[in-house]
Design a protein around this motif. Structure first.
Motif, short mmCIF file in Angstrom:
data_model
loop_
_atom_site.label_atom_id
_atom_site.label_comp_id
_atom_site.label_asym_id
_atom_site.label_seq_id
_atom_site.Cartn_x
_atom_site.Cartn_y
_atom_site.Cartn_z
N ILE A 1 8.41 6.23 1.71
CA ILE A 1 8.93 6.83 0.89
C ILE A 1 9.41 6.15 -0.29
O ILE A 1 10.39 5.55 -0.44
CB ILE A 1 10.38 7.58 1.42
CG1 ILE A 1 10.09 8.26 2.68
CG2 ILE A 1 10.94 8.37 0.49
CD1 ILE A 1 11.17 8.93 3.28
N PRO A 2 8.30 5.98 -1.18
CA PRO A 2 8.41 5.38 -2.55
C PRO A 2 9.62 5.98 -3.49
O PRO A 2 10.00 5.10 -4.10
CB PRO A 2 7.27 5.42 -3.12
CG PRO A 2 6.18 5.87 -2.32
CD PRO A 2 7.12 6.54 -1.27
N GLY A 3 10.13 7.08 -3.30
CA GLY A 3 11.20 7.72 -4.18
C GLY A 3 11.43 8.92 -4.00
O GLY A 3 10.44 9.64 -3.34
N THR A 4 12.65 9.27 -4.39
CA THR A 4 13.17 10.74 -4.26
C THR A 4 13.65 11.38 -5.45
O THR A 4 13.89 12.56 -5.71
CB THR A 4 14.23 10.74 -3.37
OG1 THR A 4 15.29 10.26 -3.54
CG2 THR A 4 13.77 10.60 -1.79
N SER A 5 13.75 10.40 -6.62
CA SER A 5 14.08 10.96 -7.86
C SER A 5 13.34 11.54 -8.72
O SER A 5 12.08 11.32 -8.67
CB SER A 5 14.42 9.44 -8.55
OG SER A 5 15.18 9.94 -9.99
N LEU B 1 0.94 -1.14 -0.16
CA LEU B 1 0.01 -0.10 -0.17
C LEU B 1 1.01 1.28 -0.09
O LEU B 1 1.87 1.24 0.57
CB LEU B 1 -0.91 0.21 1.17
CG LEU B 1 -1.82 -1.39 1.39
CD1 LEU B 1 -2.62 -1.01 2.64
CD2 LEU B 1 -2.85 -1.31 0.33
N GLY B 2 0.37 2.37 -0.66
CA GLY B 2 1.15 3.44 -0.65
C GLY B 2 2.35 3.48 -1.43
O GLY B 2 3.48 4.27 -1.36
N GLY B 3 2.47 2.38 -2.37
CA GLY B 3 3.81 2.23 -3.06
C GLY B 3 4.82 1.71 -2.50
O GLY B 3 6.19 1.74 -2.83
N GLY B 4 4.62 0.71 -1.44
CA GLY B 4 5.56 0.12 -0.40
C GLY B 4 6.02 1.07 0.72
O GLY B 4 6.25 1.95 0.70
N ALA B 5 5.86 0.32 1.77
CA ALA B 5 5.95 1.00 3.06
C ALA B 5 6.17 -0.16 4.14
O ALA B 5 5.77 -1.09 4.31
CB ALA B 5 4.64 1.86 3.45
N ILE B 6 6.61 0.52 5.54
CA ILE B 6 6.60 -0.23 6.56
C ILE B 6 5.18 -0.03 7.24
O ILE B 6 4.64 0.92 7.09
CB ILE B 6 7.76 0.39 7.61
CG1 ILE B 6 7.59 1.71 8.08
CG2 ILE B 6 9.25 0.12 7.13
CD1 ILE B 6 8.75 2.17 8.95
N GLY C 1 5.18 12.86 -7.31
CA GLY C 1 5.79 13.84 -8.57
C GLY C 1 4.86 13.93 -9.52
O GLY C 1 3.90 13.04 -10.11
N VAL C 2 4.55 15.25 -9.99
CA VAL C 2 3.69 15.61 -11.24
C VAL C 2 4.57 15.99 -12.21
O VAL C 2 5.62 16.86 -12.24
CB VAL C 2 2.56 16.52 -10.70
CG1 VAL C 2 1.89 16.87 -12.01
CG2 VAL C 2 2.27 16.23 -9.67
#
Length: 185
Positions: A74-78, A51-56, A113-114
């Motif tokens: 936090i699915p990503g920062t790129s 859920l949520g793109g992968g989470a603890i 990200g948009v």
């Protein structure tokens, strides 16, 4: 938009405070006369979720047939910083806590990200989102591994990102809303 966010927040707070007043899991099962095997005598589980793109994730038993799952990822920062904080409240309709069918609902808040397209390429900006998640699913554990609980969730979703809404029906994630929890405490 502001009314939807305010209403969602109020409903979530009411559900969480109402669920918190339930008796401990073991006491509720005794009161109900439920002699089925349970997932564990533990009432708090730790795990991971798609859920949520992968989470603890953490899940707490709120009674014989109720659980609350909270997750942070936090699915990503790129490109743009993406994060999610969510929760899902479940009520078991059939079966004991070890396996059965459940319904519930939840909410996710976060950033995503948009893409912004231009002649020089694609850039990303960070946008706030809220997802409303009514859910239906199954949960189960395997014999000999009762401390591990697996669940799959899906249903209608209302996704609101920067004021634009998108309604869809399907699994709550690309992995069928899968979550795995280990009864830790």
């Amino acid at each position: 938009m502001k009314t939807i966010l305010s209403s969602s927040a109020i409903i979530s707070i009411l559900v969480c405070t109402t669920a918190g007043s339930a008796p401990p899991a073991r006491a509720a099962e005794t009161e109900l006369g439920n002699t089925h095997s349970t997932t564990s005598s533990k009432i708090f589980s730790l795990g991971i979720t798609s859920l949520g793109g992968g989470a603890i994730s953490g899940m707490m038993d709120m009674g014989a047939h109720q659980t609350v799952q909270a997750y942070l990822g936090i699915p990503g920062t790129s490109g743009a910083f993406r994060s999610v904080l969510g929760g899902l409240y479940r009520i078991t309709l059939t079966g004991p806590r070890a396996h059965g069918l459940h319904v519930g609902g939840g909410m996710e808040l976060g950033t995503t990200g948009v893409p912004k397209y231009s002649t020089s390429g694609v850039s990303y900006s960070t946008a706030f989102f809220i997802n409303l998640l009514p859910a239906v699913g199954i949960h189960f554990s395997f014999p000999g591994l009762e401390a591990l609980t697996f669940s799959l969730d899906g249903g209608p979703q209302l996704r609101i990102t920067d004021g634009s809404a998108n309604f869809l029906i399907g699994p709550l994630s690309g992995l069928l809303g899968a979550s795995v929890h280990y009864a830790a405490f």
